[in-house]
Scaffold this active site. Structure first.
Site, PDB file in Angstrom:
ATOM      1  N   CYS A 121       0.830  -1.212   0.000  1.00  0.00           N
ATOM      2  CA  CYS A 121       0.000   0.000   0.000  1.00  0.00           C
ATOM      3  C   CYS A 121       0.861   1.258   0.000  1.00  0.00           C
ATOM      4  CB  CYS A 121      -0.916   0.015   1.221  1.00  0.00           C
ATOM      5  SG  CYS A 121      -2.078  -1.356   1.279  1.00  0.00           S
ATOM      6  N   ARG A 154      -7.719  -4.153  -3.494  1.00  0.00           N
ATOM      7  CA  ARG A 154      -7.179  -3.017  -4.241  1.00  0.00           C
ATOM      8  C   ARG A 154      -8.113  -2.706  -5.409  1.00  0.00           C
ATOM      9  NH1 ARG A 154      -2.387  -2.420  -1.879  1.00  0.00           N
ATOM     10  NH2 ARG A 154      -1.514  -4.312  -0.940  1.00  0.00           N
TER      11      ARG A 154
END
Lengths: 89, 219
Positions: free
Chosen positions: B56, B133
């Site tokens: 991330c 995601r």
């Protein structure tokens, strides 16, 4: 709130929005005047209107008297008494 | 609530392409925002699994790096994870301190999973507490135009997100489609005719055609 700190002071983007609102403006015009993103202005004027610092009519925002007072206080250097910042106390 | 019912609750909202993107109001690192605040411009709404995690962090750096290019295209970025706004603030400050990268876009603190549920961001097979995601491209009219879903393990390609936006903006501007692997400047696809008369006329219309249904042109 994003525009007004928990201690009542205004963040820089709020001061910019209020300053631009001295001239009745749309969010897009305020964004152009301040360099802020339009989405940020839309959220900002919504919050500032809820706080009574700007008012909206037909999509046009303008600074209120309370907003002018708050802005004047925000732009005035803090008085220093005995070495301490007493503004807001 | 049973486990299957709980899973169903967080996956109930699966947005559909070419329909209005679900409206929301959410707390972000830039204050409270509404989806409608982004009207009249393009928006890339994306989710990441969690703050202070490695993949991330690389994605946030990458999104920050393409932000100027997105702005040139009239596109804003809005991130999301199921973390508190305090975690978001601490994380973006950490990215600035450790990696020297300023994160310029707001990040939604979706602790109650409201936005995540609206957009089908949680995949219980991967995680019941983290979003996968996901990328949602929303146009100036608030219509959801594209979605990308990637697993927790795999960072996204910023080049592909930019390419996707270029392709859709080209489609909107010129009324064309774009072929596989299209890059800006390359030939585009002329929409196929929908009548036998149109098909008969197509081959003589001056396009580069493999057949009546597959024609390209340069812009």
């Amino acid at each position: 709130m994003a525009c007004i700190n928990s201690d009542g002071t205004l963040v820089a983007s709020a001061r910019a929005i209020l300053t631009a609102s001295r001239k009745p403006s749309t969010p897009e015009q305020i964004a152009a005047a301040t360099g802020l993103s339009v989405y940020r202005v839309r959220g900002g004027v919504r919050e500032l209107a809820a706080a009574g610092l700007v008012e909206q009519q037909d999509g046009i925002y303008r600074l209120t008297g309370a907003g002018e007072t708050r802005l004047a206080g925000a732009l005035t250097p803090a008085p220093v008494v005995g070495g301490a910042d007493v503004r807001g106390r | 609530m049973s486990q299957s019912a709980a899973d169903a609750a967080i996956t109930a909202g699966l947005p559909r392409l070419n329909e209005p993107a679900p409206e929301f109001e959410a707390v972000t690192t830039h204050g409270v925002v509404r989806l409608s605040d982004y009207r009249d411009g393009w928006l890339v709404l994306f989710s990441h699994p969690a703050d202070f995690t490695p993949v991330c962090t690389t994605e946030f750096v990458a999104f920050a790096e393409i932000y100027p290019e997105l702005q040139q295209r009239g596109v804003e970025l809005l991130g999301l994870s199921i973390d508190s706004v305090y975690s978001h603030i601490a994380w973006v400050r950490n990215i600035k301190e450790k990696l020297g990268v300023e994160i310029p876009f707001p990040v939604i603190a979706d602790l109650n999973k409201e936005v995540a549920s609206l957009y089908g961001m949680v995949m219980p097979g991967e995680s019941k507490t983290e979003t996968s995601r996901c990328v949602f491209v929303i146009d100036p009219k608030g219509i959801l135009r594209a979605m990308i879903y990637y697993p927790l393990t795999t960072g996204r390609s910023m080049r592909e997100i930019l390419r996707l936006i270029d392709a859709m903006q080209t489609t909107d501007k010129h009324g064309v489609a774009t072929p596989a692997n299209w890059q800006p400047g390359e030939q585009v696809i002329v929409p196929p005719p929908r009548t036998t008369e149109g098909a008969a006329e197509r081959v003589d219309a001056g396009y580069e055609c493999a057949d009546w249904y597959l024609c390209k042109k340069s812009l």
